[in-house]
Structure formats: structure tokens, C-alpha cells
Design a protein around this motif. Structure first.
Motif, PDB file in Angstrom:
ATOM      1  N   TRP A 145       0.837  -1.214   0.000  1.00 26.24           N
ATOM      2  CA  TRP A 145       0.000   0.000   0.000  1.00 26.24           C
ATOM      3  C   TRP A 145       0.867   1.258   0.000  1.00 26.24           C
ATOM      4  O   TRP A 145       0.828   2.034  -0.956  1.00 26.24           O
ATOM      5  CB  TRP A 145      -0.960  -0.013   1.183  1.00 26.24           C
ATOM      6  CG  TRP A 145      -2.007   1.073   1.102  1.00 26.24           C
ATOM      7  CD1 TRP A 145      -2.207   2.098   1.982  1.00 26.24           C
ATOM      8  CD2 TRP A 145      -3.001   1.238   0.074  1.00 26.24           C
ATOM      9  NE1 TRP A 145      -3.249   2.890   1.579  1.00 26.24           N
ATOM     10  CE2 TRP A 145      -3.765   2.384   0.408  1.00 26.24           C
ATOM     11  CE3 TRP A 145      -3.317   0.536  -1.077  1.00 26.24           C
ATOM     12  CZ2 TRP A 145      -4.821   2.849  -0.381  1.00 26.24           C
ATOM     13  CZ3 TRP A 145      -4.373   0.992  -1.871  1.00 26.24           C
ATOM     14  CH2 TRP A 145      -5.113   2.133  -1.520  1.00 26.24           C
ATOM     15  N   ASN A 182      -1.953  -2.093  -7.141  1.00 29.14           N
ATOM     16  CA  ASN A 182      -2.373  -0.890  -6.417  1.00 29.14           C
ATOM     17  C   ASN A 182      -1.904   0.373  -7.141  1.00 29.14           C
ATOM     18  O   ASN A 182      -2.644   1.363  -7.250  1.00 29.14           O
ATOM     19  CB  ASN A 182      -1.816  -0.904  -4.995  1.00 29.14           C
ATOM     20  CG  ASN A 182      -2.610  -1.781  -4.047  1.00 29.14           C
ATOM     21  OD1 ASN A 182      -3.819  -1.922  -4.193  1.00 29.14           O
ATOM     22  ND2 ASN A 182      -1.936  -2.375  -3.075  1.00 29.14           N
ATOM     23  N   SER A 228      -4.732  -3.878  12.992  1.00 31.46           N
ATOM     24  CA  SER A 228      -5.044  -2.915  11.946  1.00 31.46           C
ATOM     25  C   SER A 228      -5.104  -1.496  12.511  1.00 31.46           C
ATOM     26  O   SER A 228      -4.615  -0.542  11.882  1.00 31.46           O
ATOM     27  CB  SER A 228      -6.376  -3.280  11.279  1.00 31.46           C
ATOM     28  OG  SER A 228      -6.668  -2.406  10.213  1.00 31.46           O
ATOM     29  N   ARG A 232      -2.576   1.518  11.578  1.00 31.39           N
ATOM     30  CA  ARG A 232      -3.065   2.805  11.093  1.00 31.39           C
ATOM     31  C   ARG A 232      -2.411   3.959  11.838  1.00 31.39           C
ATOM     32  O   ARG A 232      -2.079   4.992  11.229  1.00 31.39           O
ATOM     33  CB  ARG A 232      -4.584   2.873  11.250  1.00 31.39           C
ATOM     34  CG  ARG A 232      -5.197   4.153  10.687  1.00 31.39           C
ATOM     35  CD  ARG A 232      -6.686   4.181  10.858  1.00 31.39           C
ATOM     36  NE  ARG A 232      -7.269   5.374  10.264  1.00 31.39           N
ATOM     37  CZ  ARG A 232      -8.559   5.671  10.287  1.00 31.39           C
ATOM     38  NH1 ARG A 232      -9.413   4.838  10.877  1.00 31.39           N
ATOM     39  NH2 ARG A 232      -9.008   6.767   9.734  1.00 31.39           N
ATOM     40  N   SER A 237      -2.757   3.977   7.474  1.00 33.47           N
ATOM     41  CA  SER A 237      -3.752   3.227   6.703  1.00 33.47           C
ATOM     42  C   SER A 237      -4.131   1.952   7.435  1.00 33.47           C
ATOM     43  O   SER A 237      -3.348   1.413   8.217  1.00 33.47           O
ATOM     44  CB  SER A 237      -3.205   2.880   5.308  1.00 33.47           C
ATOM     45  OG  SER A 237      -2.099   2.003   5.404  1.00 33.47           O
ATOM     46  N   ARG A 238      -5.340   1.485   7.169  1.00 25.87           N
ATOM     47  CA  ARG A 238      -5.810   0.221   7.727  1.00 25.87           C
ATOM     48  C   ARG A 238      -5.511  -0.907   6.761  1.00 25.87           C
ATOM     49  O   ARG A 238      -5.298  -0.678   5.562  1.00 25.87           O
ATOM     50  CB  ARG A 238      -7.310   0.280   7.986  1.00 25.87           C
ATOM     51  CG  ARG A 238      -7.781   1.413   8.865  1.00 25.87           C
ATOM     52  CD  ARG A 238      -9.296   1.505   8.828  1.00 25.87           C
ATOM     53  NE  ARG A 238      -9.764   1.681   7.447  1.00 25.87           N
ATOM     54  CZ  ARG A 238     -11.012   1.474   7.048  1.00 25.87           C
ATOM     55  NH1 ARG A 238     -11.925   1.074   7.909  1.00 25.87           N
ATOM     56  NH2 ARG A 238     -11.351   1.667   5.787  1.00 25.87           N
ATOM     57  N   ASP A 241      -7.776  -0.925   3.745  1.00 27.47           N
ATOM     58  CA  ASP A 241      -7.543   0.069   2.695  1.00 27.47           C
ATOM     59  C   ASP A 241      -6.747  -0.525   1.534  1.00 27.47           C
ATOM     60  O   ASP A 241      -6.874  -0.090   0.395  1.00 27.47           O
ATOM     61  CB  ASP A 241      -6.775   1.276   3.252  1.00 27.47           C
ATOM     62  CG  ASP A 241      -7.564   2.041   4.296  1.00 27.47           C
ATOM     63  OD1 ASP A 241      -8.814   2.016   4.237  1.00 27.47           O
ATOM     64  OD2 ASP A 241      -6.937   2.664   5.173  1.00 27.47           O
ATOM     65  N   ASN A 242      -5.928  -1.506   1.865  1.00 26.85           N
ATOM     66  CA  ASN A 242      -4.999  -2.111   0.907  1.00 26.85           C
ATOM     67  C   ASN A 242      -5.729  -3.203   0.134  1.00 26.85           C
ATOM     68  O   ASN A 242      -5.716  -4.371   0.509  1.00 26.85           O
ATOM     69  CB  ASN A 242      -3.804  -2.669   1.672  1.00 26.85           C
ATOM     70  CG  ASN A 242      -2.740  -3.236   0.762  1.00 26.85           C
ATOM     71  OD1 ASN A 242      -2.902  -3.309  -0.450  1.00 26.85           O
ATOM     72  ND2 ASN A 242      -1.639  -3.649   1.358  1.00 26.85           N
TER      73      ASN A 242
END
Length: 316
Positions: A145, A182, A228, A232, A237-238, A241-242
Motif C-alpha cells: 500500500w 495498487n 489494523s 493505522r 492506513s488500515r 484500505d490495501n
């Protein structure tokens, strides 16, 4: 002691244990470890492991005779120092393969075995070390990510180096496969013409849940949820999100999906799901008998022929 005090202590103990397990998961899976790897005893390796090690050693020996150049950039998102190796084409060329390695790997170990193939194709080759891997900086693994933006930074570096006529192929394996997918959904510059995504996962959350069950026989709740949240706080980011399969909704460039037909580390169904979901120009190549990240090792001639035919078909 009243029953409610016992219940409160038990609940507190469960919460503390879950938190410690989440921190341990982050430390094991995401923290940058740059120490020397433990050498494996060849006598204890599987035949596949011995072939894999031999292919890397052979590639490194060949690369040692080539005019390799160490290159460095700073990540645009946070200034993290990133490094990689650039192998120029034998003849002047505007074609270049930007090759993104997988989890706990490095650029040369993963893509050294591809270097001679790309040179025969008339390509330059750039093999970065991902953040928190190899000689690059960063405290935490991006898991595809944060790496997607680093990938685009490397693309910008190549455009600056080769000029606006550059034609860039993104080629990723495992976590690198997820990274290039991504990146394809982030409106890459027009010089990025195609993607080869080898055994990338469709969702970081699903892949981590799969590994938690596969390796530790644990359910996702509560450890994954806490991990997670902690990730973050540290990376912005969690895990959810990826999601390469969601990024594909924004992608437009041709994609070749490659996956080992026997892969159970990143389940082969993920490749099929992404192939079905993608609305752009696409191909799917399932390599018989190949496990995770071993498709090229298992069938190098068929792999290289498929990549070459795909690039020729799309006019790369």
C-alpha cells in the motif's frame, strides 16, 4: 471476591492479551529487520528450495559481470530513503521494466533471474528494495500500500532519467504483484504502459486473515482488528484500505495476471477473482505445478514466452 470483579479482571486480561498479540503480530510481520538472514542448510532444503537458491546464485554471478548502478530516491509521501539497482539495456532503449519484489525479499534476489530475459528483450531493468527491506529505509513494511506510491516515485525517476518517451512495464511478484496492481489504480503517468502481476493478493486483509489461520490457527477477531488499528496509527492506513481488487476499478492499462496453479500461500482464487473483476485489457496465465512465487522457476521458458507475447500483442 464479587463475581463482577472476577468478570472485570478476566475481561481486562483478555484485552491486554489481545493487545500484546496484536503488537507481536506487527513486530513479526511488519517491522524492518535488516540483520543478516539465517543461512539454510542445503541438505535440509526441498528440491524446489535448492533450485530456487541455485537460480539466485547464478543470477547474482551473472549480474556481477554487468554494469549495475546503485540508485537512490526519497519517497514523496514521507521522505523515506529508497534504493535499488539499475541495469542498462545493451543498446539505447526507451523500454524499461520496473520490478517490485515480494515480502521479506529484495530486488536482486527476486528479479535477478529475470535480468537476462529483459536484456534480451532490449529493456533497461530497475530493481528497487521496497521500504523496510534490503538497503532501503523505513520502519514498517508497506505491504503493497505505501509501496504503491513508492512505485510511482520510481516511475517518475525513470521518466526523468530516460525522458518522456520512456515506456515503463511494472512487474511485481507476491507482495510486489499487489503493489503494481495498487499503483495501476493511482492514475500512473502515461509512460506506464502495462503491468505483469505475479501471484499478488486481491486484499491485504483477506491475505493476513488467511495467514493467521494457516500459520497460527487463530480467528481474525480480536487480534487482526487491533493490529489494523495499531498499524493505522503508525502508517496512516488500515489493512482493509490495501485492496488491489478495488484499485483495479480505477485502472486502465493492460494487465497480465500470473499465478502458480498450486499456490496455497496466496490462494489462486484471488488471481481468478481479480482477472474477472478487471474491465481493462487483460490475460491470465496459471502455471501448472507452480507454488507461491515459483512460476518463473517452475516454467521459465513458458513464463518468458507469455510475457513477451503479451507485450508484443499490446504493442509495448
Amino acid at each position: 471476591m464479587p463475581w463482577w470483579e472476577i468478570l472485570a479482571i478476566a475481561a481486562l486480561a483478555v484485552c491486554l492479551l489481545s493487545y500484546l498479540m496484536a503488537e507481536l503480530l506487527l513486530w513479526i510481520a511488519f517491522y524492518h529487520t535488516d540483520g543478516p538472514r539465517r543461512k539454510r542448510d542445503p541438505k535440509r532444503m526441498t528440491p524446489l528450495g535448492r533450485r530456487w537458491t541455485a537460480s539466485i546464485l547464478e543470477a547474482k554471478e551473472w549480474l556481477s559481470t554487468q554494469p549495475m548502478e546503485r540508485v537512490k530516491i526519497a519517497a514523496s509521501q514521507d521522505g523515506v530513503f529508497l534504493t535499488g539497482w539499475f541495469l542498462p539495456a545493451k543498446e539505447p532503449s526507451c523500454r524499461v521494466a520496473l520490478c517490485i519484489h515480494g515480502y521479506r525479499g529484495d530486488g536482486i534476489s527476486t528479479f535477478g533471474p529475470f535480468a537476462a530475459f529483459y536484456q534480451r528483450m532490449g529493456f533497461h531493468l530497475l530493481m528497487p528494495d521496497n521500504r523496510a527491506h534490503g538497503k532501503s529505509g523505513g520502519r514498517y513494511v508497506g505491504f503493497g500500500w505505501a509501496d504503491r506510491l513508492d512505485c510511482l516515485d520510481w516511475a517518475a525517476y525513470l521518466i526523468q532519467r530516460l525522458g518522456k518517451e520512456a515506456r515503463i512495464l511494472l512487474h511485481g511478484v507476491s507482495m510486489g504483484g499487489a503493489t503494481v496492481l495498487n499503483a495501476a489504480g493511482e492514475s500512473p503517468p502515461p509512460q506506464v504502459r502495462a503491468v505483469v502481476a505475479d501471484c499478488g493478493y486481491s486484499s491485504a486483509w483477506e491475505e493476513l486473515v488467511h495467514q493467521l489461520k494457516r500459520q497460527y490457527h487463530l480467528p481474525p477477531f480480536p487480534v487482526m482488528y487491533l493490529a489494523s488499528l495499531l498499524y493505522r496509527r503508525r502508517m496512516g492506513s488500515r489493512f482493509r484500505d490495501n485492496s488491489p481488487i478495488h484499485q483495479l476499478q480505477k485502472a486502465t492499462i493492460p494487465i497480465l495476471f500470473i499465478h502458480g496453479a498450486e499456490d496455497d500461500y496466496v490462494p489462486v482464487r484471488m488471481a481468478r477473482e481479480m482477472f474477472e473483476a478487471y474491465q481493462g485489457e487483460k490475460e491470465l496465465f496459471l502455471v501448472p505445478g507452480a507454488y507461491h512465487a515459483t512460476s518463473h522457476l517452475q516454467s521459465p521458458e513458458a513464463y518468458e514466452a507469455k510475457v513477451a507475447a503479451f507485450l508484443e500483442r499490446i504493442g509495448f
